[in-house]
Design a protein around this motif. Structure first.
Motif, PDB file in Angstrom:
ATOM      1  N   ARG A  55       0.806  -1.220   0.000  1.00  0.00           N
ATOM      2  CA  ARG A  55       0.000   0.000   0.000  1.00  0.00           C
ATOM      3  C   ARG A  55       0.840   1.271   0.000  1.00  0.00           C
ATOM      4  O   ARG A  55       0.499   2.255  -0.660  1.00  0.00           O
ATOM      5  CB  ARG A  55      -0.928  -0.014   1.219  1.00  0.00           C
ATOM      6  CG  ARG A  55      -1.817   1.204   1.348  1.00  0.00           C
ATOM      7  CD  ARG A  55      -2.662   1.126   2.617  1.00  0.00           C
ATOM      8  NE  ARG A  55      -1.810   1.005   3.799  1.00  0.00           N
ATOM      9  CZ  ARG A  55      -1.227   2.039   4.398  1.00  0.00           C
ATOM     10  NH1 ARG A  55      -1.404   3.264   3.936  1.00  0.00           N
ATOM     11  NH2 ARG A  55      -0.477   1.856   5.466  1.00  0.00           N
ATOM     12  N   ALA A  61      -4.935   8.352  -3.439  1.00  0.00           N
ATOM     13  CA  ALA A  61      -6.294   8.169  -3.979  1.00  0.00           C
ATOM     14  C   ALA A  61      -6.643   9.271  -4.973  1.00  0.00           C
ATOM     15  O   ALA A  61      -7.268   9.022  -6.004  1.00  0.00           O
ATOM     16  CB  ALA A  61      -7.315   8.132  -2.844  1.00  0.00           C
ATOM     17  N   LYS A  62      -6.221  10.485  -4.660  1.00  0.00           N
ATOM     18  CA  LYS A  62      -6.435  11.609  -5.562  1.00  0.00           C
ATOM     19  C   LYS A  62      -5.098  12.292  -5.798  1.00  0.00           C
ATOM     20  O   LYS A  62      -4.442  12.717  -4.855  1.00  0.00           O
ATOM     21  CB  LYS A  62      -7.437  12.600  -4.971  1.00  0.00           C
ATOM     22  CG  LYS A  62      -7.793  13.735  -5.908  1.00  0.00           C
ATOM     23  CD  LYS A  62      -8.856  14.648  -5.296  1.00  0.00           C
ATOM     24  CE  LYS A  62      -9.245  15.766  -6.257  1.00  0.00           C
ATOM     25  NZ  LYS A  62     -10.279  16.665  -5.664  1.00  0.00           N
ATOM     26  N   PRO A  68      -7.691  10.357 -10.509  1.00  0.00           N
ATOM     27  CA  PRO A  68      -7.694   9.307  -9.491  1.00  0.00           C
ATOM     28  C   PRO A  68      -6.400   8.508  -9.492  1.00  0.00           C
ATOM     29  O   PRO A  68      -5.720   8.403 -10.519  1.00  0.00           O
ATOM     30  CB  PRO A  68      -8.875   8.422  -9.905  1.00  0.00           C
ATOM     31  CG  PRO A  68      -8.971   8.610 -11.388  1.00  0.00           C
ATOM     32  CD  PRO A  68      -8.593  10.050 -11.631  1.00  0.00           C
ATOM     33  N   GLN A  72      -5.254   2.687  -4.359  1.00  0.00           N
ATOM     34  CA  GLN A  72      -5.649   3.517  -3.216  1.00  0.00           C
ATOM     35  C   GLN A  72      -6.983   4.205  -3.467  1.00  0.00           C
ATOM     36  O   GLN A  72      -7.789   4.375  -2.548  1.00  0.00           O
ATOM     37  CB  GLN A  72      -4.572   4.583  -2.948  1.00  0.00           C
ATOM     38  CG  GLN A  72      -3.257   4.029  -2.437  1.00  0.00           C
ATOM     39  CD  GLN A  72      -3.137   4.102  -0.923  1.00  0.00           C
ATOM     40  OE1 GLN A  72      -4.098   3.835  -0.207  1.00  0.00           O
ATOM     41  NE2 GLN A  72      -1.963   4.433  -0.457  1.00  0.00           N
ATOM     42  N   TYR A  73      -7.221   4.602  -4.707  1.00  0.00           N
ATOM     43  CA  TYR A  73      -8.510   5.211  -5.027  1.00  0.00           C
ATOM     44  C   TYR A  73      -9.636   4.223  -4.740  1.00  0.00           C
ATOM     45  O   TYR A  73     -10.640   4.563  -4.103  1.00  0.00           O
ATOM     46  CB  TYR A  73      -8.543   5.632  -6.502  1.00  0.00           C
ATOM     47  CG  TYR A  73      -9.899   6.129  -6.948  1.00  0.00           C
ATOM     48  CD1 TYR A  73     -10.264   7.456  -6.753  1.00  0.00           C
ATOM     49  CD2 TYR A  73     -10.823   5.266  -7.533  1.00  0.00           C
ATOM     50  CE1 TYR A  73     -11.528   7.914  -7.132  1.00  0.00           C
ATOM     51  CE2 TYR A  73     -12.083   5.715  -7.912  1.00  0.00           C
ATOM     52  CZ  TYR A  73     -12.432   7.031  -7.711  1.00  0.00           C
ATOM     53  OH  TYR A  73     -13.679   7.470  -8.078  1.00  0.00           O
ATOM     54  N   SER A  76     -10.055   3.441  -0.901  1.00  0.00           N
ATOM     55  CA  SER A  76     -10.574   4.538  -0.084  1.00  0.00           C
ATOM     56  C   SER A  76     -11.983   4.953  -0.490  1.00  0.00           C
ATOM     57  O   SER A  76     -12.763   5.415   0.340  1.00  0.00           O
ATOM     58  CB  SER A  76      -9.639   5.747  -0.160  1.00  0.00           C
ATOM     59  OG  SER A  76      -9.590   6.269  -1.476  1.00  0.00           O
ATOM     60  N   LYS A  77     -12.329   4.794  -1.752  1.00  0.00           N
ATOM     61  CA  LYS A  77     -13.642   5.217  -2.238  1.00  0.00           C
ATOM     62  C   LYS A  77     -14.676   4.096  -2.230  1.00  0.00           C
ATOM     63  O   LYS A  77     -15.874   4.362  -2.397  1.00  0.00           O
ATOM     64  CB  LYS A  77     -13.521   5.742  -3.675  1.00  0.00           C
ATOM     65  CG  LYS A  77     -12.605   6.949  -3.838  1.00  0.00           C
ATOM     66  CD  LYS A  77     -13.150   8.172  -3.130  1.00  0.00           C
ATOM     67  CE  LYS A  77     -12.262   9.389  -3.368  1.00  0.00           C
ATOM     68  NZ  LYS A  77     -12.754  10.576  -2.644  1.00  0.00           N
ATOM     69  N   SER A 324      -4.637   3.590 -12.608  1.00  0.00           N
ATOM     70  CA  SER A 324      -4.856   5.030 -12.513  1.00  0.00           C
ATOM     71  C   SER A 324      -5.096   5.616 -13.899  1.00  0.00           C
ATOM     72  O   SER A 324      -5.975   6.479 -14.076  1.00  0.00           O
ATOM     73  CB  SER A 324      -3.652   5.700 -11.848  1.00  0.00           C
ATOM     74  OG  SER A 324      -3.763   7.100 -11.875  1.00  0.00           O
TER      75      SER A 324
END
Length: 556
Positions: A55, A61-62, A68, A72-73, A76-77, A324
């Motif tokens: 990780r 995430a952003k 994005p 991680q995006y 987290s989302k 991504s």
């Protein structure tokens, strides 16, 4: 008097017991406009701990540019189940991909293995269909299609409900693309490693002509063929990879089989997925369209190096960047951006560390030579029942510890199949590295090894295509022939991540039990369509944003 006291006690317990509640979302929330696109991502042989171990090396995430990130995006989302499971005895590519969007187990949908033996047909590949020739040739079998798969997928049911949807599946592996796409896919694309060309079969393109945009995708691989390909890893690492924290440099040539197990193979796949969204305008119509993408390169590499290798860490980091790019492309091109996309991420199976490395660390691990067992078993059966006059063998085929009898030999010798199966099993279970096993006749009578094995064998065994004798290895033992293989129901092979991202889904990490067969019915609920025909997974109700808790009255 005693009866009255007991009744009073029962009533007293009922009065203090907490009320049961059923989760409810509002009708307005359920009936709101559905996503334009369902993106299904499968990372081949990504066991559950890759997302937690690596990780710290993933993109945020952003990103600063507003685009994005990758994993991680999603983590987290979305609703993230770190310990999703396949509840079957043998975990591999064909069955895994068939389960993801069908919500059904092999005992129903008929894909228990990658390869099996069928009387009158012989050795059979899971997506083999000689009536559907591969458009460019070069396949290991004459034709490919989903016809061996029974039931339906999410994409099939969206179309069955009358939606003007497009369904597309992309993977380097043919079986991954075909089984994710289902029967009604508009297109399943896979990569022919011999001709270095993206291809499909006449099942999808009856005229046998590849569209120009698909042909164009093959230009770059062909131009690079034979050129030197260097894959470098710098010193940055999580420190959790057994091959060390040092930098490495791996060299091969573009177009070789090995190169497809480098990040280049994943890059080819994502490039093709992006091209498909552009050419077919996925997510830009009424929908809901489906785009299923499987990253096969991860599996190619894992078979060589094992789950704990530095190579797999670097591959996962490369995939993070590629995801991504795909998500960023969808954000730009789909009206409404990613808010109009429902995303599911999982894997078709997990995978172990290399048995050789495990043994060097004091673990009991090793290989089982299937070919040697096949020969020795036939010698044993010859000694017990007599050598067949036809010159054929009692055991005709073996695949992933499934041994198949030749029915013609049994007919010639006038033998009870159950008796021959049992004789073979009694011999085979004496093999070092084998824990137990069962026969097809015992499965029919439900005389199976107990506990977890019984449940997994029930889910994963399809009598017309599973072995007459099935062996269950000890933990960390595998069929010989590959440095690393996955074929068991143990935690390292069955445990995978599950992430679902969509409007109306509560982001968070969920410790509750989730099975891969839950993905299809959950997406079906989200889209307002029937779940696939043989689905027996549950809707993951805990992930939906709750409108109100409603007390449930005791119907009694």
């Amino acid at each position: 008097m005693r009866t009255l006291l007991i009744l009073a006690l029962i009533l007293g317990l009922c009065s203090v017991a907490p009320a049961a509640y059923a989760k409810r979302i509002s009708y307005e929330q359920y009936a709101k406009k559905k996503p334009r696109l369902v993106l299904v991502l499968s990372v081949d042989q990504m066991r559950a701990d890759y997302l937690t171990r690596f990780r710290t090396r993933f993109l945020p995430a952003k990103q600063k540019n507003g685009f994005p990130g990758g994993f991680q995006y999603l983590m987290s989302k979305g609703a993230y189940f770190p310990m999703g499971e396949y509840d079957v005895l043998q975990n591999m590519t064909g069955p895994g991909h068939a389960m993801i969007l069908s919500g059904s187990y092999p005992y129903q949908m008929g894909i228990p293995l990658n390869d099996w033996f069928e009387p009158g047909r012989g050795p059979t590949y899971c997506v083999q269909d000689n009536a559907s020739p591969v458009v460019t040739g070069g396949s290991k079998v004459p034709g490919l299609s989903p016809r061996n798969f029974l039931g339906s997928t999410l994409g099939d049911e969206i179309k069955n409900a009358g939606h003007p949807a497009k369904v597309v599946a992309v993977a380097l592996k043919d079986r991954a693309a075909i089984l994710l796409g289902g029967h009604r896919a508009d297109l399943a694309l896979w990569f022919d490693g011999k001709s270095l060309q993206w291809t499909t079969s006449r099942y999808y393109l009856p005229q046998g002509d590849l569209p120009s945009w698909i042909q164009k995708l093959s230009e770059k691989p062909r131009e690079l063929k034979g050129q030197r390909y260097v894959w470098k890893a710098n010193e940055k690492t999580t420190g959790l990879s057994i091959s060390g924290d040092e930098a490495f440099e791996r060299t091969t040539t573009f177009g070789s089989y090995e190169s497809l197990g480098f990040p280049w193979g994943a890059e080819l796949t994502i490039d093709t997925a992006i091209a498909a969204t552009n050419e077919l305008k996925l997510g830009q119509g009424v929908g809901p369209d489906v785009l299923a993408v499987s990253l096969s390169s991860h599996d190619y590499l894992a078979h060589q190096h094992g789950a704990n290798s530095r190579e797999l860490e670097e591959m996962t980091v490369a995939e993070d960047r590629l995801l991504s790019r795909l998500l960023g492309h969808l954000q730009k091109t789909i009206p409404g951006g990613l808010s109009q996309v429902a995303i599911a991420l999982t894997a078709d199976h997990g995978g172990p560390s290399a048995p050789a490395w495990l043994a060097s660390q004091g673990m009991t691990a090793g290989d089982i030579d299937e070919d040697a067992l096949l020969r020795a078993s036939n010698e044993k059966l010859n000694a017990v029942f007599g050598k067949p006059k036809s010159g054929k063998s009692y055991l005709r085929f073996v695949s992933d510890l499934n041994f198949f009898l030749d029915p013609e030999v049994l007919t010639e010798k006038n033998l009870d199949p159950a008796k021959v199966q049992r004789e073979a099993l009694d011999f085979l279970v004496q093999t070092p590295g084998v824990l137990t096993g069962f026969t097809k006749s015992e499965h029919r009578l439900r005389l199976l090894p107990g506990g977890l094995f019984e449940r997994q064998a029930t889910h994963g065994f399809f009598p017309p295509r599973s072995g007459d004798i099935v062996l269950i290895p000890k933990p960390f033992f595998q069929s010989a022939g590959s440095p690393v293989s996955h074929q068991t129901g143990y935690a390292y092979d069955r445990t995978v991540p599950i992430i679902l991202v969509a409007s109306g889904i509560k982001a968070g990490v969920y410790p509750s039990r989730a099975n891969v067969i839950d993905i299809a019915p959950t997406l079906s609920f989200l889209l307002g369509v029937l779940p696939p025909a043989m689905s027996e997974g549950r809707v993951l109700e805990e992930i939906f944003e709750e409108t109100k808790a409603v007390a449930v009255k005791d119907p009694g």
